[in-house]
Scaffold this active site. Sequence first.
Site, PDB file in Angstrom:
ATOM      1  N   PHE A 148      58.190  28.289  57.071  1.00  0.00           N
ATOM      2  CA  PHE A 148      58.828  27.344  56.794  1.00  0.00           C
ATOM      3  C   PHE A 148      58.699  25.941  56.769  1.00  0.00           C
ATOM      4  O   PHE A 148      58.823  25.571  58.147  1.00  0.00           O
ATOM      5  CB  PHE A 148      60.451  27.737  56.674  1.00  0.00           C
ATOM      6  CG  PHE A 148      60.935  29.638  55.897  1.00  0.00           C
ATOM      7  CD1 PHE A 148      60.657  29.508  54.469  1.00  0.00           C
ATOM      8  CD2 PHE A 148      61.283  29.862  56.510  1.00  0.00           C
ATOM      9  CE1 PHE A 148      60.384  31.148  54.240  1.00  0.00           C
ATOM     10  CE2 PHE A 148      61.827  31.470  56.021  1.00  0.00           C
ATOM     11  CZ  PHE A 148      61.340  31.491  54.920  1.00  0.00           C
ATOM     12  N   ASP A 166      60.996  23.372  55.411  1.00  0.00           N
ATOM     13  CA  ASP A 166      61.653  23.318  54.961  1.00  0.00           C
ATOM     14  C   ASP A 166      62.390  21.788  54.535  1.00  0.00           C
ATOM     15  O   ASP A 166      62.310  21.334  52.679  1.00  0.00           O
ATOM     16  CB  ASP A 166      63.542  23.301  55.828  1.00  0.00           C
ATOM     17  CG  ASP A 166      64.018  24.587  55.489  1.00  0.00           C
ATOM     18  OD1 ASP A 166      63.532  25.154  54.740  1.00  0.00           O
ATOM     19  OD2 ASP A 166      63.559  24.958  57.446  1.00  0.00           O
ATOM     20  N   ARG A 189      68.409  17.279  49.785  1.00  0.00           N
ATOM     21  CA  ARG A 189      68.409  18.243  49.157  1.00  0.00           C
ATOM     22  C   ARG A 189      69.457  19.291  48.805  1.00  0.00           C
ATOM     23  O   ARG A 189      70.273  20.102  48.572  1.00  0.00           O
ATOM     24  CB  ARG A 189      66.648  18.446  47.989  1.00  0.00           C
ATOM     25  CG  ARG A 189      67.710  18.946  46.837  1.00  0.00           C
ATOM     26  CD  ARG A 189      66.031  19.422  45.871  1.00  0.00           C
ATOM     27  NE  ARG A 189      65.263  19.182  45.715  1.00  0.00           N
ATOM     28  CZ  ARG A 189      65.194  17.690  44.940  1.00  0.00           C
ATOM     29  NH1 ARG A 189      66.331  17.392  43.913  1.00  0.00           N
ATOM     30  NH2 ARG A 189      64.478  16.998  45.023  1.00  0.00           N
ATOM     31  N   SER A 190      69.420  19.256  50.252  1.00  0.00           N
ATOM     32  CA  SER A 190      70.434  20.695  51.019  1.00  0.00           C
ATOM     33  C   SER A 190      70.991  20.010  51.233  1.00  0.00           C
ATOM     34  O   SER A 190      71.907  20.581  52.863  1.00  0.00           O
ATOM     35  CB  SER A 190      68.912  21.503  52.348  1.00  0.00           C
ATOM     36  OG  SER A 190      67.710  21.365  52.102  1.00  0.00           O
ATOM     37  N   TYR A 228      70.470  28.800  57.532  1.00  0.00           N
ATOM     38  CA  TYR A 228      70.896  27.124  58.308  1.00  0.00           C
ATOM     39  C   TYR A 228      71.001  26.786  57.737  1.00  0.00           C
ATOM     40  O   TYR A 228      71.798  25.845  56.981  1.00  0.00           O
ATOM     41  CB  TYR A 228      69.639  27.331  59.480  1.00  0.00           C
ATOM     42  CG  TYR A 228      69.037  29.162  60.633  1.00  0.00           C
ATOM     43  CD1 TYR A 228      70.406  28.071  61.262  1.00  0.00           C
ATOM     44  CD2 TYR A 228      68.138  29.637  59.890  1.00  0.00           C
ATOM     45  CE1 TYR A 228      69.878  29.226  62.669  1.00  0.00           C
ATOM     46  CE2 TYR A 228      67.954  29.990  60.890  1.00  0.00           C
ATOM     47  CZ  TYR A 228      69.193  30.386  62.424  1.00  0.00           C
ATOM     48  OH  TYR A 228      68.637  30.640  63.080  1.00  0.00           O
ATOM     49  N   TYR A 245      72.504  22.457  60.010  1.00  0.00           N
ATOM     50  CA  TYR A 245      71.139  22.061  60.578  1.00  0.00           C
ATOM     51  C   TYR A 245      72.341  20.575  60.963  1.00  0.00           C
ATOM     52  O   TYR A 245      72.479  19.978  59.591  1.00  0.00           O
ATOM     53  CB  TYR A 245      70.085  21.226  60.678  1.00  0.00           C
ATOM     54  CG  TYR A 245      69.454  22.170  60.696  1.00  0.00           C
ATOM     55  CD1 TYR A 245      68.366  22.566  61.965  1.00  0.00           C
ATOM     56  CD2 TYR A 245      68.304  23.253  59.150  1.00  0.00           C
ATOM     57  CE1 TYR A 245      67.244  23.267  61.525  1.00  0.00           C
ATOM     58  CE2 TYR A 245      67.653  24.644  59.559  1.00  0.00           C
ATOM     59  CZ  TYR A 245      66.686  24.073  60.564  1.00  0.00           C
ATOM     60  OH  TYR A 245      65.952  24.938  60.932  1.00  0.00           O
TER      61      TYR A 245
END
Length: 639
Positions: free
Chosen positions: A298, A300, A308-309, A388, A390
Amino acid sequence: MTLLLSLVSAFFLFISSSLCHPLDPLTPQEIHTVQLSIQTSHSSSSPNITFHYVDVDEPEKHHVLKWSSSNRHHAPFPTRRAKAVVRVGGKTHELIVDLITGSIVSDQVYKGYGYPPFTFEEFFKAIRLSLKHPSFQNSILRRGLDLSEVSCLPLTVGWFGEAAKRRVVKVTCFYRNGTSNIWARPIQGISLLVDVEENRVLSYSDRPREPLPKAEGTDFQRQRPSPVSCSGNNNKITITGNSVKWASWEFHVAFNARAGHIISTASVFGRRVLYRGHVSETFVPYMDPTQEWYDRTFMDVGEFGFGRSASSLVPGMDCPAGAVYLDGHMAGTDGSAQMVPRAICIFELYTGNVAWRHTEVGVPGKVITSGEAEVNLVVRMVATVGNYDYILDWEFKKSGSIKVGVSLTGVLEMKATKYRNSEEIRRDIMYGNLVAENLVGNYHDHFITYYLDMDIDGEANSVVKSELRRKRTKAGERSRRKSYWTAVKETVKREGKGRFEVGSKAVDIYITNPNMKTKIGNEVSYRLISGKAAVSLLADDDYPQRRAAYTKYQVWVTRYNRSERWAGGFYADRSRGDDGLAVWSRRNLGIVNTDLVVWYTLGFHHTPIQEDFPVMPTLYDYFELRPANFFDSNPLLQS
Ligand SMILES: *[C@@H]1O[C@H](CO)[C@@H](O)[C@H](O)[C@H]1NC(C)=O
Ligand SMILES: *[C@@H]1O[C@H](CO)[C@@H](O)[C@H](O)[C@H]1NC(C)=O
Ligand SMILES: *[C@@H]1O[C@H](CO)[C@@H](O)[C@H](O)[C@H]1NC(C)=O
Ligand SMILES: [Cu+2]
C-alpha cells in the site's frame, strides 16, 4: 483585512472574509465553488463526475513570502485558486479553478500511468457489490456463516507489470459474529476484484479455506478511564485563523485530504526555518508472496489520503485537557464539502524532561543550580487507514528544534492459518508469526516519508554532510594516543549525491545557509537528527519497490520545484515508478546555495508479536530538525 477591502470583486470579498493566509485550506464555500464550476463545465456527464482531489492550488512561493513579509498591507493577496482532479467518462481531468470568479482556468486530461486516490464512496460501492455477488453469497453459506455478520474491505492492488487499464480494488472479507475486531477473523481464501467505475465484479476466487479464527479474546473495546489532566493550559497559544504563535515560534497549520496536516512558514524568533512540511507518501508492503497477499503493497497517502483517513480526535484520549482543536474540510466523492470535526489538536506538552540544567559546585561556599523543564507545543492528527492508526505529531521546542514523530497503533493485518500453536509449525513457510490461535501477523514495513521544504534564514540553502572518521595519530604527532575521530565536512553538490543512509552510520546532515554567518563566523544551519535506520529490503526490480523507489534511501535532497511534493508521484494508485522522488533526483540538478527540499523517511520493519494482538501498544519513532550554529548561544536563555 484592510488589504482585502481594497480589492474589487464582491465575490472575492465573500470568499475571503474568513481567509487570513494564502496557504489557508479551502473553506467549505470554496469547495462548493469548485464543485459548481466543474459540474457546470462538464454538465452533460455531471452526475457521474467523481472528485478525487480538491485542494488549494499552492500559490507561487515568492508571492506568499512577499505577502507574509509585507505585514499584510502592501503586497497583494496571492491569487486564490483550487486544483481539482476528477474522473469523467473514464478519464482523469486536472483542473484549476479560479476561486474569485468561479471560472475554470484550465482543464487537461492526464494521460500518464496511475490513477488518482480512491474515494470513500468507491470503497463503499465495492463492498456493496461484493456482498451482493451470488458466488460470494454461496461461498459464505457453504461455510455455514451468516451473511449479515460479514464485513468486507477493499484493498488497493498495486502494479505488477500488467497493462493496468482499470481502477480496481480487491475485496477481502471478515466474520464478526461477536467481535468488533474484524481483522482478527479473516475469511481466508475468498477475494473479489471489483471495478469501481464499471460497478462490477471482475473476478471471484474461493481458494481452499483455512479455519476461521475464534472470536474470544479479539475484542479491544474497553471502558475509557477518565482523562488524565497533565496540561490544561492553552492561554500561551495564540491561534488566529490557521496561524499559530507560541513561545518564539510562528507557523501556519492547514489540512487537506491527501497529506493531512501541513505546517507552513514556520519561523523561530522571527527567523525562517521551514516553508512547508507534511507527510508526502507512505509505503506498507507485506512480505507474503501468496495469491491473496502478494499485492498488499500500500501507498496510503497517494492511493487514499491521510487527511481522508483523519479520525476525529477524542479529548482526553488523543489530546490532553486544554488542547485547542481545528476542524478539517475536504471534498467528498460528489465534490461537496465534508467536515472532519476536531481533525487537528494543538497543545502544550509537559514532557517531564529537563530542557537544560546545571549544578555548579566549583564556586567556593555555594551550590548553584539552575535549569528549566521542557515544555513543547504539539500539533497532532490521527490517520486511521483501515486497520492501522498513525498518530502524527509536529512538536515545536523552545530550543528551536522541530521534532516530527509518528506513533503506530491499531490492529494488525492478519491471515488465518490451520496452526494453533507455534510448535506445530515444522516446514511450512509462514511469512509472519503466530500471534493468536489460527492467526498469523504477517511481516511488513511502514515507511512514512516527509516533505520538508527547508528555508534556513531564506531560500538559498546548501546541504553539508559531516562524516565522523577515525584517524590514526601519525608518527610525527608525538601523542600517546593512537587514534581519535574528526568531522569531515563536505557540501553536497548535486541531487545525485543528495541521498543518504542515516541512523546506521556516523553521518550528520546539515541544512545550511551559506550566506548567513553567526557572529563568530559559523554558517547558520539546522541539523537533521535521524531516527532508527530503516530502508526498504525489497529487490530493486520488484514491482512494489519500483513504485516506491524513494524508500531505498532514508534522506534525499532535491531542488525545490512547486510541482514535486508527492514522493511516489501524484498518481500513486497502480503507478509504475515513472514519477516520483527517485526519478526527479536522477536529473542531478545542482543543490548548492539554492532552494532545497529534504525528504525524510521514518521506517518501521514490523515483525508482529503476541502483544500486538488484539490491538497493538504504540510504537514510536521520530526525527528532529535541530538548530546548529543557528543561534549565537543557547536560545532557551533568551526566552
Ligand atoms: C453515468 O453512469 C452510468 C453507469 O455507468 C451510465 O449508465 C449513465 O449513462 C451515465 N450518465 C451520464 C450522464 O453520463
Ligand atoms: C456466531 O455466534 C453465536 C453466538 O456466540 C454462536 O452460537 C454461533 O455458532 C456463531 N456462528 C458461527 C458461524 O461462528
Ligand atoms: C519541475 O517538476 C516537474 C514535474 O516533475 C518537471 O516536469 C519540471 O521539468 C520541473 N522543473 C524544473 C525546472 O526542473
Ligand atoms: Cu505494522
